[in-house]
Design a protein around this motif. Structure first.
Motif, short mmCIF file in Angstrom:
data_model
loop_
_atom_site.label_atom_id
_atom_site.label_comp_id
_atom_site.label_asym_id
_atom_site.label_seq_id
_atom_site.Cartn_x
_atom_site.Cartn_y
_atom_site.Cartn_z
N HIS A 255 0.84 -1.20 0.00
CA HIS A 255 0.00 0.00 0.00
C HIS A 255 0.87 1.25 0.00
O HIS A 255 2.03 1.23 0.44
CB HIS A 255 -0.91 0.02 1.24
N TRP A 256 0.29 2.33 -0.50
CA TRP A 256 0.85 3.66 -0.28
C TRP A 256 -0.19 4.39 0.55
O TRP A 256 -1.18 4.89 0.04
CB TRP A 256 1.13 4.38 -1.60
N GLY B 178 7.57 15.60 -0.51
CA GLY B 178 7.03 16.29 -1.68
C GLY B 178 7.56 15.82 -3.01
O GLY B 178 7.24 16.40 -4.04
N GLU B 179 8.37 14.77 -3.01
CA GLU B 179 8.92 14.26 -4.26
C GLU B 179 7.95 13.28 -4.90
O GLU B 179 7.40 12.39 -4.22
CB GLU B 179 10.27 13.58 -4.01
N GLU C 292 5.58 4.65 4.46
CA GLU C 292 6.26 4.81 5.75
C GLU C 292 7.77 4.87 5.59
O GLU C 292 8.47 5.46 6.43
CB GLU C 292 5.88 3.67 6.69
N LEU C 293 8.30 4.26 4.55
CA LEU C 293 9.75 4.25 4.35
C LEU C 293 10.32 5.65 4.16
O LEU C 293 11.52 5.87 4.35
CB LEU C 293 10.11 3.40 3.13
N PHE C 294 9.46 6.58 3.81
CA PHE C 294 9.92 7.93 3.48
C PHE C 294 9.53 8.98 4.52
O PHE C 294 9.80 10.17 4.33
CB PHE C 294 9.34 8.36 2.12
N LYS C 295 8.96 8.55 5.67
CA LYS C 295 8.46 9.58 6.57
C LYS C 295 8.52 9.31 8.05
O LYS C 295 8.46 10.26 8.85
CB LYS C 295 7.01 9.91 6.21
N ASN C 296 8.61 8.09 8.49
CA ASN C 296 8.41 7.85 9.92
C ASN C 296 9.46 6.88 10.48
O ASN C 296 9.50 5.72 10.06
CB ASN C 296 7.02 7.27 10.16
N ASN D 152 12.79 3.48 9.80
CA ASN D 152 11.54 3.74 9.08
C ASN D 152 10.77 2.45 8.79
O ASN D 152 9.53 2.44 8.81
CB ASN D 152 11.81 4.49 7.79
N ILE D 153 11.48 1.38 8.52
CA ILE D 153 10.83 0.10 8.25
C ILE D 153 10.03 -0.37 9.46
O ILE D 153 9.00 -1.04 9.31
CB ILE D 153 11.89 -0.94 7.84
#
Length: 257
Positions: free
Chosen positions: A41-42, A62-63, A214-218, A244-245
């Motif tokens: 999922h995204w 934002g990418e 989640e890999l890109f934010k948390n 992040n994982i």
């Protein structure tokens, strides 16, 4: 005589009922093996094979990016009973977004039906991350370079970012053993312990959901302009990935057939 007959009849009925109950109890207590299904999922949007190179996603920085490949390894599946005692299952599963057959996995092993919680390892733990040990993973080119600690990848997420511009760029979000310095390595797998109680019975299917966003934010906001390619030998990048994982997997639906 009537009294004796009645007593004998009651004993026979009692034995018969007890025997039937024992048969049912024995049937209910036959060991069973759950099946795991995997979904990607995204956030709230499902990612499927049809989305490869076709669907764009905006990360927390934002990418705008697209995915060209997504593979990840899960191993060390365990069910823990109410006392915290683990029952281990054998096997691992390399999930590949482009291969529908990898979305279902039935490990080797079984448990008595009942209430359990789930534990598994993202990647391989130190005892199982053995360089060159698994023929199928070698064939799948899943190996982690020996000079970076050997063993195997835990994750390959490849794609392009800035796809909303005239100059898209590649990224390779690859996770595995972290190299501290030349010849010094640090284990980098992640153990997931879920607290939700799961009823395990004949035909139980457990969904494991992977939220790629989640890999890109948390907890770390990921900047693809800083961390994009050549991340495998980058210790800092590998540790940020591991953190992040840790929030990327959740339990989905539990079904009983």
């Amino acid at each position: 005589m009537k009294h004796i007959f009645l007593i004998a009849l009651c004993c026979m009925l009692s034995f018969s009922c007890s025997e039937n109950n024992d048969d049912k109890l024995g049937s209910n207590n036959q060991n069973v093996t759950p099946t795991f299904v995997f979904s990607q999922h995204w956030d709230d949007t499902t990612i499927t094979n049809a989305d490869i190179e076709n669907t764009s996603y905006t990360n927390a920085n934002g990418e705008v990016l697209t995915i060209t490949r997504l593979r990840y390894l899960l191993s060390g599946f365990q069910l823990l009973d109410n006392n915290g005692n683990p029952i281990s299952f054998q096997g691992y599963n390399l999930v590949e977004l482009s291969n529908a057959e990898t979305m279902t996995f039935t490990p080797s092993g079984s448990v008595t039906p009942g209430e359990y919680t789930l534990r598994f390892v993202f990647g391989f733990d130190e005892a199982n991350n053995i360089d060159g040990a698994y023929t199928d993973l070698n064939t799948a080119s899943w190996n982690w370079p020996e000079m970076l600690g050997g063993g195997y990848h835990f994750l390959q997420l490849d794609g392009q970012y800035n796809v909303n511009t005239t100059a898209p760029l590649p990224f390779n979000y690859h996770n595995g053993t972290a190299m501290v310095s030349e010849g010094e390595f640090e284990q980098n797998h992640t153990v997931f312990n879920f607290t939700e109680s799961i009823t395990i019975a004949e035909g139980t299917t457990i969904e494991i959901k992977f939220n790629v966003a989640e890999l890109f934010k948390n907890p770390n906001l990921w900047d693809l302009n800083v961390y994009n390619t050549s991340l495998m030998p980058n210790y800092d990048a590998q540790k940020l990935m591991q953190q992040n994982i840790a929030s990327a997997f959740t339990l989905g639906s539990i079904s009983q057939q």
